[in-house]
Scaffold this active site. Structure first.
Site, mmCIF file in Angstrom:
data_model
loop_
_atom_site.group_PDB
_atom_site.id
_atom_site.type_symbol
_atom_site.label_atom_id
_atom_site.label_comp_id
_atom_site.label_asym_id
_atom_site.label_seq_id
_atom_site.Cartn_x
_atom_site.Cartn_y
_atom_site.Cartn_z
ATOM 1 N N GLU A 137 12.568 82.045 33.552
ATOM 2 C CA GLU A 137 11.993 82.430 32.402
ATOM 3 C C GLU A 137 10.652 81.999 31.956
ATOM 4 O OE1 GLU A 137 14.134 78.189 31.601
ATOM 5 O OE2 GLU A 137 14.402 79.984 33.147
ATOM 6 N N HIS A 142 19.650 86.914 29.367
ATOM 7 C CA HIS A 142 19.521 85.500 29.541
ATOM 8 C C HIS A 142 18.239 84.996 29.554
ATOM 9 C CE1 HIS A 142 21.203 81.618 31.305
ATOM 10 N NE2 HIS A 142 19.740 81.434 31.700
ATOM 11 N N GLU A 143 17.372 85.576 30.502
ATOM 12 C CA GLU A 143 15.995 85.178 30.432
ATOM 13 C C GLU A 143 15.188 85.311 29.141
ATOM 14 O OE1 GLU A 143 15.390 83.393 32.854
ATOM 15 O OE2 GLU A 143 17.255 83.976 33.948
ATOM 16 N N HIS A 180 15.647 82.862 26.445
ATOM 17 C CA HIS A 180 14.719 81.779 26.751
ATOM 18 C C HIS A 180 13.462 81.886 26.207
ATOM 19 C CE1 HIS A 180 17.279 79.081 29.390
ATOM 20 N NE2 HIS A 180 17.439 79.950 30.529
ATOM 21 N N GLU A 189 20.061 76.081 29.100
ATOM 22 C CA GLU A 189 20.917 77.115 30.090
ATOM 23 C C GLU A 189 22.229 77.273 29.396
ATOM 24 O OE1 GLU A 189 19.430 78.634 31.964
ATOM 25 O OE2 GLU A 189 17.733 77.276 32.771
#
Length: 958
Positions: A345, A378-379, A382, A401
């Site tokens: 990320e 997900h990334e 971040h 995470e």
């Protein structure tokens, strides 16, 4: 004009200053390059011409501790790097660099510790750095400099003290190897149109920024970074910020690219790439530039289109969800041929494996598409949670995470609203976490700081607990707070700690504030008191409900019930448990279990009613019932399973099997939960069942139980196989629904493996047709993994060699992964042994793929002992390559020992542990302990349950 003004002025003029000294920089880096060329060094380590002071074994010196002292605070870095994408005269790829860091003295000290690893530093008057004062301050002279190799420090001892509140500038010049080790600043190689291409890329997490330039390499030590890259004319340079002025340096045949100053950020998020990749781009409504980068052919073939399509809605979702604007002006995402993690990320320049970003509808399966949307989500999550606000130390990694793993499903659901993504958390987070967290070798989500120090200990934190348990626990928190309150607290947390770092208690504070400001949300205790029980002690409870009396109780769930828990807990392994539940068809009021046992009269039911707890699987716990309630639930499943929510059907299956493995309920009761599958058509319950049955396959495929089990499963899956045969026009099409396509794969795979009539004939005819015409693969991408595996398992050398040739020619990463995994399906031992040898040759199997390839081979009953012997024989090699930093290393150990279930295999494991104690196990230490624990538990369980399992399968398969 105080220090703040000085820094602002410096940031504004940095680009101009760097432009003015471009030629000087080139000359300086050339000098560094020529100096190193003359050394003829075989490999790069921290160079030290000064003697390293002897260190007593019990030294308490600052340089003998893994944590930096709190005496200095970095403000900004100026880093210029020049990667060489051709070998030097010594046959090495290298990079040269110059770096300066401006830091403020917080506490009086005559010592500077800064991380540096595998860099050859230039000497200035016998020292490895220069130090100057800022704003008229005179810096003390350097007394001596040397390297503490184990802790990866450049140690600078001064003649006098640095003054608190004053700023200083530390300057270094250095050379490093642009190795292919997937760490720090490294190189990746790939073939394009018959030509080998070299690119330079980074992976700084967790402790590798120090391998690219000297830095204060801790997540809490945030700073602003000014990055400049010098690179070949035909290449493009990328970094976290937008490029300001890439231009040719006349007379040198190079380009120099300066990037704007970053936001204040951690070293592990710094990134840069030099490549000849292409990109596609778009701008969102607020003008944020989104670019997808990849190999030229991949972009030209449209493989980046899907990622570009979903990035903008996901960013839009998170802006609304966090109530915080995207903090940067651009979002670059790049697909890399060699990358250790799935993705990283880096703020503004997210790096991915090709399989996690590139999608080709002609060859990529539906599962590949889902992986892309969840990984991208997900990334991007971040960019706020982790990057804008960062953990202070790695013991709280779950804050990064676990959170991203939870909200990735929310972002994916927004981008693909018809996929029902939120339900899949039960499979990919909750049940995965349960499998590890039911062992005594598990660990709390948030460990004590002193337990996480070394690079290996930090790498071990990147595990199922931090990701999947973190996600499951946060989902539970969101459920009992309600999503609006949860999101409100998060938004306030991000605003308060923006561009800073925090600990988990800071999040609890802001969530509690949101609760206090919301009428109608009542908690039995504070957020701190409730959640600390879930994050500061390992494990989870099994909730037992006795519907005869209404009694509800909790107990720490362990797969081995007689195991001794050595790790103490101040909460005595008890939790405050929110229980959502239903009685027959009616949803009931939520219950909080706040002690070991309590009477809840509404849970006492009549003989024709049943209770179902953990409704929609919102809580992180397993559920057991009295036998009468189990019987009524099983009866309901067989008569009308759709009355029970789909995720709870998966929960019933998974809970029952694991309760049986822990000897809490009878194994035949667990097996009976699979009888209703004759009528089940949904993916999530089938997948939950298959995972548990797969565990049985691994236990019994070397015993007489296997035949009876195969016969039973053949009977259970046959209706599903026939159902998809009908709706797919005899397997000529695929199902239209997203998860239905996954169920169709299960139907084909399980039907072929159990010998359902007509299945193997189909798959082998498809594969044979492809072999006859290699340029025209008509097998649907969804079904290829099953078809390839079945055909290669049934075939011999010819089929394997064909698969290998197709793997070597594959231009789409997703197709290459299918072939690489299914080549491990062969039943020919010498082919498997040859394939194992290929994992030590990066020309055949990339280093990023070596450990997973061995895992694929180990999943084959014939390949498992071969893989185990291979790993033991080459342990030094694998440990050196992957042991201290690779996040996949622990998976290697669990993969090659997954089938172990005999006393002899347990003795082998313990012998392996003893024989390699000197070499060590690095980031696989915990995985090895878990393998020993799991094997011991299986031995005991088999002794008690093998015979009743055999008799049950024999009776049900008749």
């Amino acid at each position: 004009m105080g220090k703040g003004y000085y820094i602002s002025k410096h940031l504004a003029t940095a680009a101009m200053v760097l432009a003015a000294i471009a030629l000087v920089t080139i000359i300086a880096l050339s000098v560094v390059y020529n100096r190193e060329k003359s050394k003829n060094a075989a490999k790069f380590t921290n160079a030290t011409t000064s003697p390293v002071p002897p260190t007593p074994k019990t030294s308490n010196e600052p340089w003998d501790k893994y944590r930096l002292p709190d005496t200095l605070s970095p403000e900004y870095y100026n880093v210029t790097l020049w990667p060489r994408l051709v070998k030097n005269v010594n046959g090495m790829y290298i990079f040269t660099g110059i770096s300066g860091v401006m830091f403020t003295c917080v506490k009086k000290t005559d010592l500077i510790l800064i991380h540096s690893n595998k860099l050859n530093l230039t000497l200035f008057k016998g020292h490895h750095a220069k130090l100057t004062g800022q704003s008229g301050v005179t810096a003390p002279a350097i007394k001596t400099t040397w390297f503490q190799m184990e802790k990866q420090y450049l140690v600078i001892q001064l003649e006098g003290k640095l003054k608190p509140g004053k700023s200083y500038w530390l300057y270094t010049e250095f050379t490093g190897e642009l190795a292919d080790d997937l760490e720090g600043f490294y190189r990746s190689e790939y073939m394009e149109d018959g030509e080998k291409k070299i690119i330079a890329i980074t992976q700084m997490q967790a402790t590798y920024a120090r391998k690219a330039f000297p830095c204060f390499d801790e997540p809490g030590m945030k700073a602003v970074f000014h990055i400049t890259l010098i690179h070949d004319l035909e290449t493009t340079a990328l970094s976290n910020s937008q490029e300001i002025s890439p231009f040719e340096i006349v007379g040198f045949n190079f380009t120099r690219t300066i990037f704007g100053p970053t936001k204040k950020m951690s070293t592990y998020l710094v990134a840069f790439v030099v490549s000849d990749f292409k990109y596609i781009s778009a701008k969102d409504k607020k003008g944020v530039l989104v670019r997808i980068w990849a190999r030229k052919k991949a972009i030209e073939d449209g493989q980046g289109d899907y990622a570009l399509k979903i990035t903008q809605p996901i960013l839009e979702f998170f802006e609304k969800y966090y109530n915080t604007s995207y903090p940067l002006s651009k979002s670059d995402q790049i697909a890399l041929p060699d990358f250790n993690s799935g993705a990283m990320e880096n703020w503004g320049l997210v790096t991915y494996r090709e399989t996690a970003l590139l999608y080709d509808p002609r060859t990529s399966a539906n599962g590949n598409k889902q992986r892309i949307v969840t990984v991208v989500s997900h990334e991007l999550a971040h960019m706020w949670f982790g990057n804008l606000v960062t953990l202070k130390w790695w013991n709280d990694l779950w804050l990064n995470e676990g959170f991203a793993s939870y909200v990735e499903y929310l972002g994916a659901d927004y981008a693909e609203p018809n996929w029902n993504m939120k339900d899949q958390t039960i499979l990919y987070d909750l049940q995965r976490a349960f499998a590890v967290d039911s062992l005594t070798s598990s660990h709390p989500l948030s460990q004590k700081k002193e337990e996480v120090n070394t690079p290996s200990e930090i790498s071990e934190m990147f595990d199922t607990i931090s990701y999947s348990k973190g996600a499951a626990v946060l989902k539970m928190l969101s459920e009992f707070l309600t999503e609006p309150v949860f999101a409100k607290g998060l938004g306030n947390y991000l605003k308060q700690f923006a561009f800073g770092s925090s600990v988990h208690s800071d999040l609890w504070d802001l969530l509690q504030k949101a609760v206090d400001q919301t009428p109608g949300v009542k908690l039995p205790y504070s957020v701190h008191e409730i959640m600390n029980r879930w994050i500061l002690q390992m494990g989870f409870p099994v909730i037992t409900i006795d519907t005869r009396t209404g009694n509800v109780s909790q107990k720490h769930f362990l797969l081995e019930p007689d195991a001794v828990v050595d790790r103490k807990s101040e909460y005595n392994y008890e939790w405050f448990v929110p229980i959502k539940w239903m009685k027959k068809h009616q949803v009931q009021d939520q219950l909080w279990l706040l002690q070991k046992s309590a009477l809840h009269k509404p849970m006492k039911v009549s003989k024709n009613e049943w209770v179902l707890a953990n409704l929609h699987v919102s809580g992180y716990f397993r559920v057991n019932y009295d036998l009468g309630n189990w019987e009524r639930l099983l009866s309901q499943l067989e008569s009308d399973h759709q009355v029970i929510p789909v995720v709870n059907r998966a929960q019933i299956l998974d809970d029952a099997f694991n309760l049986a493995r822990a000897s809490i309920i009878n194994i035949t009761l667990a097996l009976r939960t699979t009888k209703y599958l004759l009528h089940e058509r949904e993916y999530i319950p089938w997948e939950a069942a298959l995972r548990n049955l797969n565990y049985f396959f691994q236990l019994f495929d070397r015993s007489e139980v296997y035949g009876a089990m195969q016969a039973y499963l053949k009977k259970q899956v046959k209706p599903l196989f026939e159902y998809f045969g009908i709706i797919s026009s005899n397997w000529t099409t695929v199902a239209s629904g997203h998860t239905d396509q996954f169920t169709q794969i299960i139907a084909l795979s399980l039907a072929c493996s159990t010998g359902v009539e007509g299945c193997r004939e189909l798959t082998r005819s498809w594969f044979k047709k492809w072999m006859q015409n290699p340029h025209n693969n008509t097998i649907h991408p969804n079904l290829r993994s099953t078809v390839y595996c079945d055909a290669i398992a049934a075939g011999g050398t010819e089929e394997w060699n064909f698969g290998w040739q197709m793997f070597q020619k594959a231009t789409v990463a997703a197709e290459a992964v299918k072939l690489r995994s299914t080549l491990a399906c062969t039943k020919v031992p010498w082919l498997l042994n040859r394939y194992l040898e290929y994992t030590m040759n990066p020309e055949k199997i990339r280093k990023q793929d070596a450990t997973s390839t061995i895992g694929y081979i180990a999943s084959n009953i014939i390949g498992q002992p071969l893989a185990w012997d291979f790993v033991r024989a080459n342990w030094d090699y694998f440990f050196k390559l992957y042991g201290t930093g690779s996040f996949t290393f622990s998976r290697l150990i669990s993969d090659v020992t997954y089938r172990f279930c005999t006393p002899f295999e347990l003795s082998q494991l313990k012998r392996f542990q003893k024989d390699n104690a000197e070499t060590g196990f690095g980031s696989g230490t915990q995985a090895l302990q878990q393998a020993i624990e799991k094997t011991a538990a299986k031995i005991k369980w088999l002794a008690e349950n093998k015979e009743p399992v055999l008799q049950w399968f024999l009776s049900e398969s008749a």
